[in-house]
Every structure is written in C-alpha cells, then in structure tokens.
Design a protein around this motif. Structure first.
Motif, mmCIF file in Angstrom:
data_model
loop_
_atom_site.group_PDB
_atom_site.id
_atom_site.type_symbol
_atom_site.label_atom_id
_atom_site.label_comp_id
_atom_site.label_asym_id
_atom_site.label_seq_id
_atom_site.Cartn_x
_atom_site.Cartn_y
_atom_site.Cartn_z
ATOM 1 N N PHE A 242 0.815 -1.216 0.000
ATOM 2 C CA PHE A 242 0.000 0.000 0.000
ATOM 3 C C PHE A 242 0.851 1.269 0.000
ATOM 4 O O PHE A 242 0.352 2.359 -0.259
ATOM 5 C CB PHE A 242 -0.946 -0.023 1.207
ATOM 6 C CG PHE A 242 -1.722 -1.303 1.310
ATOM 7 C CD1 PHE A 242 -2.812 -1.535 0.488
ATOM 8 C CD2 PHE A 242 -1.330 -2.305 2.185
ATOM 9 C CE1 PHE A 242 -3.508 -2.725 0.549
ATOM 10 C CE2 PHE A 242 -2.026 -3.492 2.263
ATOM 11 C CZ PHE A 242 -3.113 -3.718 1.447
ATOM 12 N N ILE A 243 2.142 1.106 0.307
ATOM 13 C CA ILE A 243 3.096 2.207 0.164
ATOM 14 C C ILE A 243 3.714 2.181 -1.224
ATOM 15 O O ILE A 243 3.910 3.214 -1.865
ATOM 16 C CB ILE A 243 4.213 2.106 1.227
ATOM 17 C CG1 ILE A 243 3.647 2.215 2.648
ATOM 18 C CG2 ILE A 243 5.288 3.153 0.983
ATOM 19 C CD1 ILE A 243 3.152 3.589 3.025
ATOM 20 N N THR A 244 3.992 0.983 -1.716
ATOM 21 C CA THR A 244 4.707 0.805 -2.985
ATOM 22 C C THR A 244 3.919 1.303 -4.179
ATOM 23 O O THR A 244 4.433 2.046 -5.021
ATOM 24 C CB THR A 244 5.062 -0.682 -3.189
ATOM 25 O OG1 THR A 244 5.871 -1.119 -2.101
ATOM 26 C CG2 THR A 244 5.800 -0.893 -4.505
ATOM 27 N N GLY A 396 7.870 7.702 -1.050
ATOM 28 C CA GLY A 396 6.733 6.794 -0.883
ATOM 29 C C GLY A 396 6.031 7.000 0.439
ATOM 30 O O GLY A 396 4.799 7.104 0.496
ATOM 31 N N PHE A 397 6.795 7.084 1.526
ATOM 32 C CA PHE A 397 6.176 7.264 2.836
ATOM 33 C C PHE A 397 5.578 8.662 2.977
ATOM 34 O O PHE A 397 4.452 8.829 3.442
ATOM 35 C CB PHE A 397 7.202 7.027 3.946
ATOM 36 C CG PHE A 397 6.667 7.365 5.317
ATOM 37 C CD1 PHE A 397 5.742 6.536 5.936
ATOM 38 C CD2 PHE A 397 7.057 8.532 5.963
ATOM 39 C CE1 PHE A 397 5.230 6.858 7.185
ATOM 40 C CE2 PHE A 397 6.556 8.865 7.208
ATOM 41 C CZ PHE A 397 5.638 8.021 7.828
ATOM 42 N N ALA A 398 6.344 9.694 2.573
ATOM 43 C CA ALA A 398 5.844 11.067 2.680
ATOM 44 C C ALA A 398 4.577 11.250 1.856
ATOM 45 O O ALA A 398 3.650 11.968 2.253
ATOM 46 C CB ALA A 398 6.925 12.052 2.220
ATOM 47 N N ASN A 399 4.527 10.595 0.722
ATOM 48 C CA ASN A 399 3.374 10.676 -0.168
ATOM 49 C C ASN A 399 2.115 10.167 0.518
ATOM 50 O O ASN A 399 1.066 10.823 0.528
ATOM 51 C CB ASN A 399 3.666 9.849 -1.430
ATOM 52 C CG ASN A 399 2.595 9.995 -2.478
ATOM 53 O OD1 ASN A 399 2.155 11.096 -2.769
ATOM 54 N ND2 ASN A 399 2.176 8.878 -3.049
ATOM 55 N N GLN A 400 2.190 8.977 1.113
ATOM 56 C CA GLN A 400 1.007 8.388 1.737
ATOM 57 C C GLN A 400 0.640 9.093 3.040
ATOM 58 O O GLN A 400 -0.544 9.178 3.386
ATOM 59 C CB GLN A 400 1.231 6.894 1.978
ATOM 60 C CG GLN A 400 1.523 6.088 0.711
ATOM 61 C CD GLN A 400 0.468 6.258 -0.375
ATOM 62 O OE1 GLN A 400 0.297 7.354 -0.940
ATOM 63 N NE2 GLN A 400 -0.241 5.190 -0.681
ATOM 64 N N THR A 432 -3.930 5.515 7.699
ATOM 65 C CA THR A 432 -3.188 5.869 8.902
ATOM 66 C C THR A 432 -2.502 4.640 9.479
ATOM 67 O O THR A 432 -1.313 4.673 9.833
ATOM 68 C CB THR A 432 -4.119 6.488 9.958
ATOM 69 O OG1 THR A 432 -4.686 7.694 9.445
ATOM 70 C CG2 THR A 432 -3.357 6.807 11.238
ATOM 71 N N SER A 433 -3.250 3.537 9.564
ATOM 72 C CA SER A 433 -2.668 2.301 10.090
ATOM 73 C C SER A 433 -1.552 1.796 9.173
ATOM 74 O O SER A 433 -0.542 1.262 9.646
ATOM 75 C CB SER A 433 -3.753 1.231 10.262
ATOM 76 O OG SER A 433 -4.342 0.886 9.021
ATOM 77 N N VAL A 434 -1.714 1.973 7.859
ATOM 78 C CA VAL A 434 -0.670 1.573 6.902
ATOM 79 C C VAL A 434 0.618 2.350 7.167
ATOM 80 O O VAL A 434 1.707 1.773 7.282
ATOM 81 C CB VAL A 434 -1.146 1.798 5.451
ATOM 82 C CG1 VAL A 434 0.044 1.741 4.484
ATOM 83 C CG2 VAL A 434 -2.179 0.763 5.051
ATOM 84 N N CYS A 435 0.493 3.677 7.237
ATOM 85 C CA CYS A 435 1.685 4.526 7.393
ATOM 86 C C CYS A 435 2.382 4.300 8.721
ATOM 87 O O CYS A 435 3.617 4.196 8.776
ATOM 88 C CB CYS A 435 1.289 5.999 7.248
ATOM 89 S SG CYS A 435 0.848 6.468 5.570
ATOM 90 N N VAL A 436 1.611 4.226 9.801
ATOM 91 C CA VAL A 436 2.214 4.031 11.121
ATOM 92 C C VAL A 436 2.877 2.659 11.212
ATOM 93 O O VAL A 436 4.004 2.525 11.706
ATOM 94 C CB VAL A 436 1.160 4.206 12.235
ATOM 95 C CG1 VAL A 436 1.755 3.853 13.595
ATOM 96 C CG2 VAL A 436 0.637 5.639 12.243
ATOM 97 N N THR A 437 2.183 1.627 10.721
ATOM 98 C CA THR A 437 2.765 0.279 10.725
ATOM 99 C C THR A 437 4.051 0.244 9.921
ATOM 100 O O THR A 437 5.055 -0.344 10.352
ATOM 101 C CB THR A 437 1.768 -0.744 10.143
ATOM 102 O OG1 THR A 437 0.560 -0.729 10.904
ATOM 103 C CG2 THR A 437 2.353 -2.145 10.158
#
Length: 494
Positions: A242-244, A396-400, A432-437
């Motif tokens: 979901f980040i990729t 990728g992370f900053a984007n999401q 939110t759960s995706v990014c934090v995880t």
C-alpha cells in the motif's frame, strides 16, 4: 485477460456509481462562482475548458507513480491489481475529489491552508513543512527518473552519447520556465495533447500485448493468486504493497496538485469528472502497467530480474520496444517520459504557491514568482545528487502520509457540515494504520519493530485519530469561504 478487463470495468463502474454518491454527499452548487472567475489573475487563476482541465489534471497527478509503482507492486502478484481497483474507487478518487473541491470552496487554497482551516493551525504548520518536503522529493524524483530514461534511450538507440548530468540540467531549465509563466501558456496549451498521448500510448501497449502470440495477459496466474502474496523476495504484503503502489491507488501528491486545476475549473459540477475521474483514469493506466509487468516477462522471477537489472525504468524500456518495435517503442517510451516531466514542473509550481500563501505574497508579478521559485530549485538541484533509491523510499512514505492528512481534513469538513463523514474517515483510518505500521516496522526508514507490535500500534493510532477528529469537528457547522467571495447581489426595497 478476463481479470484485467473486469478490473477496468470495476473502475469505470466506480466512477459512475460511487463517484456520483460522493458528489451527492459533498453537495455541488453549479450556480456558485469558482475561484477561476472570482480571483482571475491571468497567471494561476485562469478559466479553462473542462476537457482541458481534465487532461491537465491527469498529467499533473500521473508522474511515474502509476507506472513505476504498479510495476514494483506487480512483484506481489495479481493482488496488486485488486488494491489498485479498491484503492482507487474508495480512497484515491475520493481523496482527489475532496482535495480539489475543498480548494474550490476555499478560494483555490493549497493543501496546508485547507488542512489548517479544518484541523487547526498546528496541522497547517505541519502540512506547510511536510508538503514542501514532499514536493521537493517529487520534483527531484521527476527530474532523475526522466533524465535517466532519456539518457538510456539516446545512448541505446542512436550513435550519440549523452550524460545523465546534461539531461538533469535541461529538465531543470524547463521546470524553471514552466513554474513561473502563466498556467495557460505552457501547461494549459500543451499538456492536453500530452494527456491524449498518454492515453493513446497506454491503450496501444495493452492492445499489443493482448494480441501477442508470445505473451498472454496474466495467463500464468490462478484466481486464488489474486488474494495471495507471491513476492519472489519474500517481502511482506502488509503494509508495503500500500506504500509501494502509491499513485496508482491513492497519493498525497495529488492533494498538492488538485488546487492547480481548482483555480482553473469553470463550474463545481465539473468536479467529479476532473478530480474523481482523473484518478480513475490514472487507475486504469496503473492497471495496464501492472498487467504488462505480470505478463511480459512470463514469471514473477523474470520480472524481478528485469527490475534488479535496471529498476522499473528497465521494465518500461523492455516492454515498450519488445511489444511495439523500435518506432512504436520510442513513441511509447517518450509517452512514459513525459509523465514525470509534466508532474515535476507542477510540483515546483505547487511549492511556489504554497510558499506564497504562507508568506502572503501575491504572485502576479514575475519578481515575486522568482523569489519563491529560485530557492526551491537550488535545494532541488542539491537533492539530485542523493541516491535515487533513497529519495524514492522517502517519497513513498511522505506521499502516503500526506494522503492521510488530506483524508482527515475531508472528514473534519464533512463532520462540520453534518454530512456522511465515513466515506473519508474509513479510508483515512486504513491509510493511517498503513503509514504508522510501515514506519514502525521498516528497518531502513523507521524503527524496525516487530510486525505484530507495529500493526497494533498502527490500528490504535488510527482509532485515536478518528476519535479526535470526530470529537473536535462534529456539528461545528460553518459556511464555506467561497460563500464570502461570491458577488454581492443588491436587492431593491419597495
């Protein structure tokens, strides 16, 4: 092939069904004048036709994201296509619609200003910093990626020899020009043509592989594979997929781009086509490249080898020339190269406008535009010297994370207007759960914690964020800033 066509049909159906529902919940007013009319300045606020605005929006948000992301996501197998469909309809297109329409309702404001209005000044200051960082990363990624692809094309297909550095300089020179000239001089004039070329190129490649005797569209996969993680490198599907895939399903970068066309859209009723529809269009492009990546190399191991030997750019190069020959391959390859270039310049343009809003500096004069733009290009030029792989991971992370903030902003808006907020709150909680995880579990970018602890913390953080937004926003009721900007109608009394 049936699975691919089913996914495309689902995206189109999502536009007409769920897109119409989202539009109804938001509540457009076709009689309310848009910022293109109330704040026309001939530079950034310029009324443009709906087809033109749609094609420019599509190019602005596309970049290499809907190509590189799905190619890398394809390493997980057909499950990537499932996320592209679900993510586009229920998260990405919703995110883009609200980022565009909330800008329209707030005088064409950029995402930090919008976030600040509905989530508070703390969120505004955070988003000012975060959005500038994201856009600089995007600008650098969208300089390095096309520069490398053009260099490879020229050196492989001609007797000329060019360097990566020379291409970076040329692209940066173009970005500077496109960032400061009026929006209708380059972006509004040429990008609709490039948008049409992008669509033609994507359809052409899919048609070629569909009629190929050598390649079968996803012929080597079973239905059960759609719900399995087949990554040959044993990479975990959660939360990395979901980040990729990013821009192919949901992207915070789009929240920085939508205000550009919110300043040019002539009527609120065009919002679903321009914002929700452009994301659906990008989702179809993402599906095409995911299907090509899954089909052209025969196996996931073959795809993995192609990625290892030159990244997703090598996959684009091999597929374009392998399916369409030299001439068609050059056209298709250039169509892909255009994407990051036409998003890179608008990334810097968005940065200029965000800074201008922060410093309250009008942008009608060239001197002021240069004052905002030049420092951005100096920093961007320095960042091009950093390894592309490192920049891409942080992007990728900053984007999401930016997408998360925009979704929570949309939820706050809906809560304040007593409307159905779950259409943005549910995807906001998920992302939110995706990014934090991801940041807690990832060892190279984050803290390297065990997956079960990271996931638990991610879910808890998402629930806490939902509780906070609902508690602080529900029932506040307020008028839109756009109402204050509408022309005053004088009434006569008898």
């Amino acid at each position: 092939m049936i699975w691919f066509l089913t996914c495309v049909a689902a995206l189109i159906g999502g536009y007409f069904l769920y897109g119409a529902f989202i539009e109804k919940v938001f509540g457009v007013n076709e009689h309310r004048k848009t910022p293109a009319h109330t704040k026309t300045d001939g530079v950034d606020y310029v009324p443009m036709s709906t087809p033109k605005v749609y094609l420019v929006q599509l190019l602005n948000i596309a970049g290499v994201g809907p190509i590189f992301g799905p190619i890398m996501g394809a390493l997980y197998g057909p499950a990537a296509m499932l996320w592209i469909v679900v993510g586009c309809i229920f998260a990405g297109a919703v995110h883009d619609y609200f980022s565009g329409m909330l800008s329209v309702r707030n005088g064409g404001a950029s995402v930090p200003t919008i976030t600040g209005r509905y989530l508070g000044n703390g969120a505004k200051h955070f988003m000012n910093i975060f959005a500038i960082i994201l856009l600089l990363l995007v600008g650098v990624v969208f300089v390095s990626a096309p520069a490398g692809m053009i260099t490879n094309l020229i050196n492989e297909q001609t007797s000329l020899t060019v360097t990566m550095t020379s291409m970076v300089v040329i692209i940066f020179a173009y970005y500077i020009i496109a960032t400061i000239v009026p929006v209708d001089k380059i972006i509004g004039r040429f990008y609709p043509f490039f948008g049409a070329l992008l669509i033609f190129m994507s359809v052409g490649l899919m048609t070629a592989i569909g009629f190929s005797d050598e390649h079968t569209v996803m012929g080597g996969f079973e239905v059960s594979d759609m719900f399995s993680n087949l990554n040959p490198n044993d990479m975990p599907l959660w939360p990395a997929l979901f980040i990729t895939i990013a821009c192919g399903a949901i992207s915070g970068f789009h929240a920085t781009q939508s205000p550009l066309m919110a300043r040019c859209m002539e009527n609120e009723k065009n919002g679903r086509f321009v914002f929700y529809g452009a994301m659906i269009g990008e989702g179809i492009i993402a599906l095409i490249w995911c299907a090509i990546a899954l089909s052209f190399f025969g196996t996931l191991e073959g795809l993995n080898e192609a990625v290892a030997n030159g990244g997703p750019g090598n996959v684009v190069y091999s597929a374009s020339f392998g399916l369409l020959g030299v001439f068609g391959g050059i056209i298709a390859f250039l169509g892909v190269v255009i994407l990051p270039i036409t998003s890179g310049d608008t990334a810097f343009r968005s940065s200029r406008l965000i800074l201008a809003e922060y410093f309250n500096m009008e942008q009608k004069t060239l001197r002021n535009r240069l004052m905002m733009a030049v420092p951005l290009f100096v920093i961007g030029g320095i960042l091009t010297q950093v390894d592309f792989g490192i920049i891409w991971r942080y992007f990728g992370f900053a984007n999401q994370a930016t997408a998360v903030m925009m979704l929570w902003t949309a939820s706050a808006y809906l809560l304040r207007h007593n409307k159905l907020h779950w259409i943005t709150t549910i995807p906001a909680m998920f992302m939110t759960s995706v990014c934090v995880t991801f940041i807690l579990n990832n060892s190279s970018l984050g803290f390297g914690l065990p997956m079960n602890i990271s996931t638990g913390a991610g879910v808890l953080f998402a629930l806490t964020a939902a509780g906070y937004v609902i508690k602080t926003s529900k029932g506040k009721g307020e008028t839109d800033l756009a109402d204050e900007e509408q022309p005053k109608v004088e009434t006569k009394t008898a």
